[in-house]
Motif scaffolding. Structure first.
Motif, PDB file in Angstrom:
ATOM      1  N   HIS A  44     -37.546  37.691 -20.874  1.00 49.99           N
ATOM      2  CA  HIS A  44     -38.037  36.642 -20.202  1.00 49.99           C
ATOM      3  C   HIS A  44     -37.184  35.696 -19.305  1.00 49.99           C
ATOM      4  CE1 HIS A  44     -40.391  33.473 -18.288  1.00 49.99           C
ATOM      5  NE2 HIS A  44     -41.071  33.762 -18.403  1.00 49.99           N
ATOM      6  N   ASN A  45     -36.005  35.244 -19.964  1.00 46.89           N
ATOM      7  CA  ASN A  45     -34.978  34.576 -18.923  1.00 46.89           C
ATOM      8  C   ASN A  45     -33.340  35.418 -18.572  1.00 46.89           C
ATOM      9  OD1 ASN A  45     -31.345  32.967 -20.228  1.00 46.89           O
ATOM     10  ND2 ASN A  45     -33.749  31.522 -19.778  1.00 46.89           N
ATOM     11  N   ARG A  46     -33.388  36.789 -19.163  1.00 47.33           N
ATOM     12  CA  ARG A  46     -32.982  37.875 -18.485  1.00 47.33           C
ATOM     13  C   ARG A  46     -33.122  37.864 -17.145  1.00 47.33           C
ATOM     14  NH1 ARG A  46     -27.519  38.007 -18.104  1.00 47.33           N
ATOM     15  NH2 ARG A  46     -28.002  38.955 -15.720  1.00 47.33           N
ATOM     16  N   ILE A  47     -34.447  38.047 -17.294  1.00 50.54           N
ATOM     17  CA  ILE A  47     -35.167  39.026 -16.056  1.00 50.54           C
ATOM     18  C   ILE A  47     -35.826  38.356 -15.009  1.00 50.54           C
ATOM     19  CG2 ILE A  47     -36.955  39.559 -15.511  1.00 50.54           C
ATOM     20  CD1 ILE A  47     -38.102  41.131 -17.979  1.00 50.54           C
ATOM     21  N   THR A  48     -35.792  36.319 -15.237  1.00 54.20           N
ATOM     22  CA  THR A  48     -35.961  35.394 -14.208  1.00 54.20           C
ATOM     23  C   THR A  48     -34.790  35.338 -14.060  1.00 54.20           C
ATOM     24  OG1 THR A  48     -37.273  34.531 -15.527  1.00 54.20           O
ATOM     25  CG2 THR A  48     -36.315  32.932 -14.227  1.00 54.20           C
ATOM     26  N   LEU A  49     -33.206  35.382 -14.606  1.00 51.16           N
ATOM     27  CA  LEU A  49     -31.920  35.441 -13.654  1.00 51.16           C
ATOM     28  C   LEU A  49     -31.831  36.282 -12.975  1.00 51.16           C
ATOM     29  CD1 LEU A  49     -30.013  33.720 -17.120  1.00 51.16           C
ATOM     30  CD2 LEU A  49     -30.581  32.376 -15.100  1.00 51.16           C
ATOM     31  N   ASN A  50     -32.206  37.831 -14.020  1.00 54.84           N
ATOM     32  CA  ASN A  50     -31.687  39.126 -12.903  1.00 54.84           C
ATOM     33  C   ASN A  50     -32.599  38.819 -11.138  1.00 54.84           C
ATOM     34  OD1 ASN A  50     -30.054  40.480 -14.474  1.00 54.84           O
ATOM     35  ND2 ASN A  50     -31.733  41.236 -15.412  1.00 54.84           N
ATOM     36  N   ILE A  51     -33.816  38.123 -11.527  1.00 54.12           N
ATOM     37  CA  ILE A  51     -33.770  38.134  -9.860  1.00 54.12           C
ATOM     38  C   ILE A  51     -33.512  37.146  -9.017  1.00 54.12           C
ATOM     39  CG2 ILE A  51     -36.721  37.668  -8.654  1.00 54.12           C
ATOM     40  CD1 ILE A  51     -38.273  38.359 -11.219  1.00 54.12           C
ATOM     41  N   ALA A  52     -33.509  35.573  -9.817  1.00 50.14           N
ATOM     42  CA  ALA A  52     -32.942  34.545  -9.081  1.00 50.14           C
ATOM     43  C   ALA A  52     -31.559  34.993  -8.438  1.00 50.14           C
ATOM     44  CB  ALA A  52     -33.417  33.719  -9.594  1.00 50.14           C
ATOM     45  N   GLY A  53     -30.394  35.146  -9.146  1.00 53.85           N
ATOM     46  CA  GLY A  53     -29.506  35.720  -9.213  1.00 53.85           C
ATOM     47  C   GLY A  53     -29.537  36.354  -7.771  1.00 53.85           C
ATOM     48  N   CYS A  54     -30.395  37.838  -7.642  1.00 56.50           N
ATOM     49  CA  CYS A  54     -30.017  38.677  -6.727  1.00 56.50           C
ATOM     50  C   CYS A  54     -31.241  37.892  -5.953  1.00 56.50           C
ATOM     51  CB  CYS A  54     -31.041  39.957  -7.274  1.00 56.50           C
ATOM     52  SG  CYS A  54     -30.885  41.461  -5.834  1.00 56.50           S
ATOM     53  N   LEU A  55     -31.829  37.341  -5.322  1.00 55.17           N
ATOM     54  CA  LEU A  55     -32.603  36.775  -4.415  1.00 55.17           C
ATOM     55  C   LEU A  55     -31.697  35.784  -3.891  1.00 55.17           C
ATOM     56  CD1 LEU A  55     -35.986  36.264  -5.517  1.00 55.17           C
ATOM     57  CD2 LEU A  55     -35.300  37.925  -3.336  1.00 55.17           C
ATOM     58  N   ASP A  56     -30.699  35.103  -4.220  1.00 52.25           N
ATOM     59  CA  ASP A  56     -29.426  34.610  -3.993  1.00 52.25           C
ATOM     60  C   ASP A  56     -28.589  35.115  -3.313  1.00 52.25           C
ATOM     61  OD1 ASP A  56     -28.606  31.542  -3.465  1.00 52.25           O
ATOM     62  OD2 ASP A  56     -26.729  32.319  -5.501  1.00 52.25           O
ATOM     63  N   GLU A  57     -28.086  35.837  -3.580  1.00 48.61           N
ATOM     64  CA  GLU A  57     -27.270  36.876  -2.709  1.00 48.61           C
ATOM     65  C   GLU A  57     -27.397  37.477  -1.717  1.00 48.61           C
ATOM     66  OE1 GLU A  57     -25.850  39.984  -5.228  1.00 48.61           O
ATOM     67  OE2 GLU A  57     -25.331  39.085  -6.665  1.00 48.61           O
ATOM     68  N   LEU A  58     -28.905  38.255  -1.629  1.00 43.01           N
ATOM     69  CA  LEU A  58     -29.371  38.690  -0.674  1.00 43.01           C
ATOM     70  C   LEU A  58     -30.093  37.328   0.709  1.00 43.01           C
ATOM     71  CD1 LEU A  58     -32.629  41.054  -2.314  1.00 43.01           C
ATOM     72  CD2 LEU A  58     -30.442  41.813  -1.194  1.00 43.01           C
ATOM     73  N   LEU A  59     -30.177  36.042   0.237  1.00 46.69           N
ATOM     74  CA  LEU A  59     -30.961  35.423   1.058  1.00 46.69           C
ATOM     75  C   LEU A  59     -29.815  34.351   1.628  1.00 46.69           C
ATOM     76  CD1 LEU A  59     -34.569  34.659  -0.736  1.00 46.69           C
ATOM     77  CD2 LEU A  59     -33.771  36.048   1.343  1.00 46.69           C
ATOM     78  N   ASN A  60     -28.955  34.695   1.215  1.00 44.71           N
ATOM     79  CA  ASN A  60     -27.519  33.872   1.373  1.00 44.71           C
ATOM     80  C   ASN A  60     -27.569  33.938   3.039  1.00 44.71           C
ATOM     81  OD1 ASN A  60     -25.321  32.637   1.303  1.00 44.71           O
ATOM     82  ND2 ASN A  60     -23.746  34.425   1.219  1.00 44.71           N
ATOM     83  N   GLY A  61     -27.027  32.786   3.305  1.00 38.82           N
ATOM     84  CA  GLY A  61     -26.497  33.181   5.109  1.00 38.82           C
ATOM     85  C   GLY A  61     -28.113  32.597   5.730  1.00 38.82           C
ATOM     86  N   SER A  62     -29.595  33.091   5.134  1.00 43.21           N
ATOM     87  CA  SER A  62     -30.750  32.952   5.667  1.00 43.21           C
ATOM     88  C   SER A  62     -31.280  31.248   5.743  1.00 43.21           C
ATOM     89  CB  SER A  62     -31.725  34.349   5.155  1.00 43.21           C
ATOM     90  OG  SER A  62     -32.142  33.357   3.915  1.00 43.21           O
ATOM     91  N   SER A  63     -32.016  31.839   5.811  1.00 43.30           N
ATOM     92  CA  SER A  63     -33.380  29.590   6.247  1.00 43.30           C
ATOM     93  C   SER A  63     -34.194  30.361   4.930  1.00 43.30           C
ATOM     94  CB  SER A  63     -34.184  29.969   7.412  1.00 43.30           C
ATOM     95  OG  SER A  63     -35.367  30.983   7.125  1.00 43.30           O
ATOM     96  N   CYS A  64     -33.865  31.008   3.847  1.00 47.39           N
ATOM     97  CA  CYS A  64     -34.559  30.968   2.656  1.00 47.39           C
ATOM     98  C   CYS A  64     -34.089  30.484   2.172  1.00 47.39           C
ATOM     99  CB  CYS A  64     -35.501  32.134   2.543  1.00 47.39           C
ATOM    100  SG  CYS A  64     -36.341  33.218   3.748  1.00 47.39           S
ATOM    101  N   ARG A  65     -34.775  30.032   0.144  1.00 46.81           N
ATOM    102  CA  ARG A  65     -33.728  29.748  -0.647  1.00 46.81           C
ATOM    103  C   ARG A  65     -34.694  29.918  -1.829  1.00 46.81           C
ATOM    104  NH1 ARG A  65     -34.551  23.989   0.116  1.00 46.81           N
ATOM    105  NH2 ARG A  65     -36.347  24.208   1.336  1.00 46.81           N
ATOM    106  N   PRO A  66     -33.906  30.621  -2.877  1.00 43.08           N
ATOM    107  CA  PRO A  66     -34.742  30.722  -4.045  1.00 43.08           C
ATOM    108  C   PRO A  66     -34.562  29.848  -5.500  1.00 43.08           C
ATOM    109  CG  PRO A  66     -32.399  31.816  -3.974  1.00 43.08           C
ATOM    110  CD  PRO A  66     -32.770  31.523  -2.880  1.00 43.08           C
ATOM    111  N   PHE A  67     -35.593  29.522  -6.015  1.00 42.48           N
ATOM    112  CA  PHE A  67     -34.964  28.689  -7.002  1.00 42.48           C
ATOM    113  C   PHE A  67     -35.610  29.294  -8.690  1.00 42.48           C
ATOM    114  CE2 PHE A  67     -35.683  26.231  -3.290  1.00 42.48           C
ATOM    115  CZ  PHE A  67     -34.337  25.416  -3.567  1.00 42.48           C
ATOM    116  N   ALA A  68     -35.727  29.144  -9.268  1.00 41.35           N
ATOM    117  CA  ALA A  68     -35.810  29.795 -11.017  1.00 41.35           C
ATOM    118  C   ALA A  68     -36.425  28.412 -11.418  1.00 41.35           C
ATOM    119  CB  ALA A  68     -34.847  30.410 -11.284  1.00 41.35           C
TER     120      ALA A  68
END
Length: 190
Positions: A44-68
C-alpha cells in the motif's frame, strides 16, 4: 488505510479541524463522527509513493499539485460535511490554499485493501462525485496489477485496466501514468 475506531461523541467540523493537527493518529470525519485510521501494508505504502512521486514529476511546472496520504479532502453538501484522507490527491485549483484540506481536487487515488475496498468503491465514491472539480477517481489494487478509473467525462462509468502493460490518461496530466510506474518495486507475490 482503514477506519480502526469510531468515536461515539458527535463533534463539529471546527472541533475536528482544531484537534486533528494535535492528534498522534489521523482521523477521518464523517457527519460529526471521527474514525481513527489504521496503518497500511508495505505494498500500500509503496504504491502510494510510486503514484505520488510519478505525479510530482509529471506535473512539475504545471498549476497542478499532488499530495500523498496526509492531506484531507473536504466534501460538503447541503446535508453533510466530511473529511477524507485519500491516498493520493491532485488539485489544479489556484484557490485550494487551506493548509489542512483541499476542496477542489481534480484527481483522487485510493489504494484498495480488504478492509477499505467496500468503503472506497461505494461510500467515498458517492461522496467524491459531489465535488464539482473532480475529474478522475482511481482505485488501485495492491493484490494484483489492476486499476479501476471512473471519469466525470464518461458519466462515472468504471473502466478496468489490468496486466503488465497499461497506461492511464488523467485529466491533470498530458503524460499517461503507466502500470510500470504504479507497481514499481511492489511484491505482488506472483
Amino acid at each position: 488505510m482503514s477506519s480502526l475506531k469510531q468515536s461515539s461523541t458527535i463533534i463539529s467540523p471546527i472541533e475536528y479541524l482544531e484537534g486533528e493537527p494535535l492528534s498522534e493518529v489521523r482521523h477521518e470525519y464523517i457527519d460529526g463522527l471521527v474514525f481513527a485510521m489504521a496503518g497500511s501494508t508495505l505494498n500500500h505504502n509503496r504504491i502510494t509513493l510510486n503514484i505520488a512521486g510519478c505525479l510530482d514529476e509529471l506535473l512539475n511546472g504545471s498549476s497542478c499539485r499532488p499530495f500523498a496520504s496526509d492531506v484531507k479532502v473536504k466534501v460538503k453538501t447541503l446535508a453533510s460535511e466530511t473529511y477524507y484522507y485519500p491516498d493520493v490527491v491532485v488539485t489544479c485549483h489556484p484557490e485550494d490554499t487551506n493548509d489542512q484540506f483541499l476542496e477542489n481536487p481534480t484527481t483522487i487515488f485510493e489504494v484498495l485493501s480488504e478492509s477499505t475496498e467496500r468503503i472506497d468503491r461505494n461510500e467515498k465514491f458517492l461522496a467524491y462525485k459531489n465535488l464539482e472539480s473532480l475529474e478522475d477517481y482511481i482505485l488501485v489494487s495492491q493484490e494484483r496489477r489492476e486499476v479501476t478509473i471512473a471519469r466525470r467525462k464518461s458519466n462515472w462509468q468504471a473502466e478496468v485496466f489490468s496486466g503488465e502493460d497499461f497506461s492511464l490518461q488523467l485529466a491533470c496530466s498530458d503524460t499517461p501514468l503507466t502500470a510500470e510506474r504504479i507497481y514499481r518495486n511492489v511484491d505482488l507475490g506472483n
